[in-house]
Design an enzyme around this catalytic site. Structure first.
Site, short mmCIF file in Angstrom:
data_model
loop_
_atom_site.label_atom_id
_atom_site.label_comp_id
_atom_site.label_asym_id
_atom_site.label_seq_id
_atom_site.Cartn_x
_atom_site.Cartn_y
_atom_site.Cartn_z
N ASP A 24 0.56 -0.97 0.18
CA ASP A 24 0.14 0.12 0.32
C ASP A 24 0.88 1.36 0.30
O ASP A 24 1.31 1.47 1.55
CB ASP A 24 -1.01 0.14 1.57
CG ASP A 24 -1.64 1.12 1.45
OD1 ASP A 24 -2.22 1.69 0.43
OD2 ASP A 24 -2.08 1.29 2.46
N THR A 35 -3.03 5.02 -4.04
CA THR A 35 -2.52 5.94 -3.43
C THR A 35 -1.25 6.08 -3.97
O THR A 35 0.27 6.47 -3.65
CB THR A 35 -2.07 5.63 -1.39
OG1 THR A 35 -1.75 3.94 -2.05
CG2 THR A 35 -2.77 6.16 -0.68
N THR A 36 -0.35 5.10 -4.40
CA THR A 36 1.03 4.98 -5.12
C THR A 36 0.97 5.28 -6.43
O THR A 36 1.83 6.04 -7.05
CB THR A 36 1.24 3.03 -5.45
OG1 THR A 36 0.85 2.33 -4.35
CG2 THR A 36 2.07 2.80 -6.32
N ASP A 68 -9.26 -0.10 2.04
CA ASP A 68 -8.26 0.23 0.85
C ASP A 68 -10.15 -0.07 0.39
O ASP A 68 -10.62 0.98 -0.41
CB ASP A 68 -7.70 0.17 -0.28
CG ASP A 68 -6.50 0.67 0.53
OD1 ASP A 68 -6.66 0.75 1.52
OD2 ASP A 68 -5.49 0.35 -0.44
#
Length: 527
Positions: A61, A94-95, A387
């Site tokens: 994550d 998020t990445t 998530d």
């Protein structure tokens, strides 16, 4: 040399090119760090802390990885921040947001080297971002009205989110769990009502969703193990005052018998308190603090189930779920809202006994019990599920859906390219490089899967010049596939957040032309 002495000694400043280099390099290093975790074939990172116990976290994550890093470079900190915000705001992507910002800067660096002013680049990027967002808006699908279709959209989104996480093997199972849990919320984005309990043992497949509420506590001794039509009083009050504590109590007495009298009086007080509590007509009392054996005995005699030391989250959630309020005084029973549920019983999960409240008033709450081989697996599973839950709860509110697998990036890149051709002046170079940065995402997804990214992305680009095309990268078969058939969907809200956060972060870093580092405070030698 007179000019140099504005700053204290040891303070450093970097100007112009050097400052920009430092920030570009820092930001790109961060992007390269999380790059490999992107996409369904992304790899995990092991993070080992230097603290005591050498805690190990295994995760892919983006936000978790970046949160755990200690970074010196100021530009890199900006990227860490946007990934955190992305995590809080929509939970997933998020990445992608860090990778996109990193790519934008990589392109910008080439432009700056070609003597184009950063402000020109920024205004080009701004135009491109607007254009990209409009391109997505034209392509969104909204199935809010059709419940079955909407549910399958949600399932697809959940499976897409989970496919890049540890849960990808059982993604259908977990997507189902997540969708059921979020559907119960009925459109609120408050994930407090979904409780996740982690119990080591079993395999990930044994995880399940429970309608009711599970408290991670054991039932006291000599108390009813099963209560139907429970009336629950949730409280936060001290139930341990029936004995005089040896420490901290100073009582001057002339004989031991007086101490006994004081103890007797304390005991009476306690008994009155317990009677007041029982007078609410309850058969379950949950307290946040200790309950000593004397009041516990009284509760047991009255046939009331008393649970002590329920942790704080547990108790807040229990009050939420059963529709009660947390009470701390018991003098006027009519003003206290009691919680209700149909059945309280003890269940076993693995080795542990837990208390299960079923048939709760607020149908929105539920508990997801995760099982898994080890704590690391469970922690990562919880992050992945969180998530998915975030994304789903956002999608329930804003039900616009896009296809996934690099499809949205290709759509945006195509529109942005066309804009670049129409725009006169140097801005067009910046706009063009924006579209290159967007193409980096499908490229990286393909690279991580060990595919020939150059070949695939150029095929994709050709496909996208046809009207109404759904092509994206199908990592499983290693070719260009139809995303609509494969059911790979993403939430529009997530994509929009990725796009806007990345452009703002890149812009902020581009504006930098000087980095000033303060001198550390000296410690005086106290010899």
């Amino acid at each position: 040399m007179a000019v140099e002495r504005i700053f204290k000694e040891e303070a450093s400043e970097e100007k112009g090119e050097r400052a920009r280099m430092a920030s570009f390099v820092g930001a790109m290093a961060i992007a390269d760090l999380v790059k490999t975790t992107l996409g369904p074939k992304g790899m995990d990172k092991i993070l080992q802390s230097t603290g005591r116990g050498r805690e190990v976290t295994v995760t892919n994550d983006g936000a978790t990885i970046l949160k755990s890093l200690h970074i010196d470079n100021p530009a890199a900190k900006v990227l860490v921040d946007i990934s955190k915000v992305q995590d809080d705001e929509v939970g997933d992507g998020t990445t992608s947001v860090v990778v996109l910002a990193g790519e934008l800067l990589r392109e910008a660096e080439k432009l700056v080297a070609a003597k184009i002013h950063p402000m020109t680049i920024i205004s080009g990027y701004r135009m491109a971002a607007e254009c990209a967002r409009d391109a997505l808006l034209q392509k969104v699908v909204d199935n809010k009205s059709d419940a079955d279709k909407f549910r399958s959209d949600l399932m697809n989104i959940a499976m897409t989110t989970l496919s890049s996480k540890i849960l990808s093997q059982d993604k259908e199972h977990f997507a189902n769990l997540a969708v059921d849990a979020v559907m119960r919320l009925k459109g609120s984005t408050n994930l407090e009502a979904i409780q996740i309990i982690k119990k080591p043992g079993g395999s990930l497949k044994d995880s399940f969703l429970d309608e009711g509420f599970i408290l991670d506590k054991k039932i006291g001794i000599g108390q009813p193990k099963r209560i139907e039509d429970a009336k629950i009083l949730v409280a936060n009050t001290a139930m341990d005052t029936d004995k005089v504590k040896i420490y901290g109590a100073r009582v001057r007495v002339d004989s031991m018998s007086r101490v006994a009298e004081i103890e007797g009086a304390e005991k009476e007080k306690m008994r009155e308190k317990v009677q007041k509590i029982i007078a609410h007509g309850i058969n379950c009392f949950v307290n946040r603090q200790l309950i000593y054996n004397f009041p516990e005995e009284l509760f047991a005699d009255a046939g009331v189930l008393a649970i002590e030391h329920a942790d704080f989250d547990g108790i807040e959630r229990l009050a939420l779920v059963t529709g009660g309020e947390i009470a701390s005084t018991f003098d006027n029973p009519e003003s206290v809202k009691l919680g209700h549920c149909k059945l309280i019983e003890e269940i076993m999960i693995g080795e542990d006994k837990l208390i299960h409240f079923s048939g709760v008033a607020m149908g929105q709450a539920c508990t997801i019990v995760l099982r898994g081989a080890s704590h690391h697996v469970l922690d990562e599973a919880e992050r992945s599920l969180h998530d998915a839950l975030c994304v789903l709860s956002q999608t329930v509110n804003d039900s616009r859906v896009l296809l996934g697998g690099g499809w949205p990036e290709m759509v945006m890149a195509k529109e942005v390219d066309e804009l670049a051709r129409k725009t006169p002046g140097k801005k067009s170079l910046a706009i063009e490089s924006f579209s290159k940065a967007l193409l980096a995402i499908p490229t990286i997804i393909a690279d991580n899967a060990g595919l020939d990214s150059a070949e695939l992305v150029s095929q994709l680009r050709a496909e996208h010049h046809k009207e109404g095309c759904n092509a994206g990268i199908d990592v499983i078969s290693g070719s260009v596939g139809d995303m609509a058939q494969l059911g790979i969907s993403e939430s529009f809200k997530v994509k929009q957040a990725v796009l806007l956060s990345a452009i703002e972060a890149a812009e902020m870093i581009l504006r930098v032309d000087e980095i000033i580092t303060c001198a550390p405070r000296r410690r005086e030698d106290r010899m």
